[in-house]
Design a protein around this motif. Structure first.
Motif, mmCIF file in Angstrom:
data_model
loop_
_atom_site.group_PDB
_atom_site.id
_atom_site.type_symbol
_atom_site.label_atom_id
_atom_site.label_comp_id
_atom_site.label_asym_id
_atom_site.label_seq_id
_atom_site.Cartn_x
_atom_site.Cartn_y
_atom_site.Cartn_z
ATOM 1 N N CYS A 1 0.800 -1.439 0.005
ATOM 2 C CA CYS A 1 -0.087 0.002 -0.096
ATOM 3 C C CYS A 1 0.989 1.039 0.278
ATOM 4 O O CYS A 1 0.453 2.147 -0.426
ATOM 5 N N ARG B 1 -3.792 9.023 -8.695
ATOM 6 C CA ARG B 1 -4.868 8.172 -8.723
ATOM 7 C C ARG B 1 -6.179 8.516 -9.808
ATOM 8 O O ARG B 1 -6.142 9.585 -9.919
ATOM 9 N N ASP C 1 -19.181 9.931 1.663
ATOM 10 C CA ASP C 1 -18.048 10.755 1.422
ATOM 11 C C ASP C 1 -16.867 10.529 2.113
ATOM 12 O O ASP C 1 -15.717 10.461 1.389
ATOM 13 N N GLU C 2 -16.784 10.233 3.421
ATOM 14 C CA GLU C 2 -15.756 9.772 4.113
ATOM 15 C C GLU C 2 -15.132 8.502 3.807
ATOM 16 O O GLU C 2 -13.872 8.165 3.695
ATOM 17 N N PHE C 3 -16.003 7.620 3.422
ATOM 18 C CA PHE C 3 -15.645 6.344 3.059
ATOM 19 C C PHE C 3 -14.647 6.230 1.959
ATOM 20 O O PHE C 3 -13.963 5.568 1.674
ATOM 21 N N GLY D 1 -13.008 8.723 0.586
ATOM 22 C CA GLY D 1 -12.336 9.664 0.758
ATOM 23 C C GLY D 1 -10.883 8.736 1.249
ATOM 24 O O GLY D 1 -9.707 9.096 1.125
ATOM 25 N N GLU D 2 -11.117 7.526 1.672
ATOM 26 C CA GLU D 2 -10.179 6.570 2.327
ATOM 27 C C GLU D 2 -9.569 5.824 1.273
ATOM 28 O O GLU D 2 -8.526 5.027 1.394
ATOM 29 N N SER D 3 -9.961 5.861 -0.209
ATOM 30 C CA SER D 3 -9.435 4.972 -1.045
ATOM 31 C C SER D 3 -7.924 5.435 -1.468
ATOM 32 O O SER D 3 -7.703 6.575 -1.781
ATOM 33 N N LEU D 4 -7.457 4.542 -1.770
ATOM 34 C CA LEU D 4 -5.729 4.623 -2.203
ATOM 35 C C LEU D 4 -5.698 4.631 -3.804
ATOM 36 O O LEU D 4 -4.685 5.157 -4.184
ATOM 37 N N GLU E 1 -9.693 8.794 -6.795
ATOM 38 C CA GLU E 1 -10.075 9.805 -5.729
ATOM 39 C C GLU E 1 -11.643 10.125 -6.572
ATOM 40 O O GLU E 1 -11.732 10.390 -7.612
#
Length: 66
Positions: free
Chosen positions: A11, A19, A38-40, A42-45, A48
């Motif tokens: 990771c 992204r 939106d928060e969930f 936003g955690e994507s690596l 975007e």
């Protein structure tokens, strides 16, 4: 069966600056649920997410036509 999950070191190698961008039009009458999503996202690596939240279908259709 082995899972295809990235390990912590893998990771860290991801290039967050490059992204892929995904636009999401969310139709949700609950502002709290929209914030949670939106928060969930936003955690994507890997991606975007640009979340646009509207409460009603009419608003969504208007945005899509613009």
């Amino acid at each position: 069966m082995a899972e295809n999950r990235l390990t912590a070191p893998a990771c860290l190698l991801l290039d967050i600056q490059n992204r892929a961008r995904i636009q999401v039009l969310l139709i949700e009458d609950s502002a709290a649920d929209a914030r949670l999503l939106d928060e969930f996202l936003g955690e994507s690596l890997l991606y975007e997410f640009q979340l646009t939240h509207v409460a009603r279908l009419r608003e969504a259709l208007s945005r899509l036509q613009a």
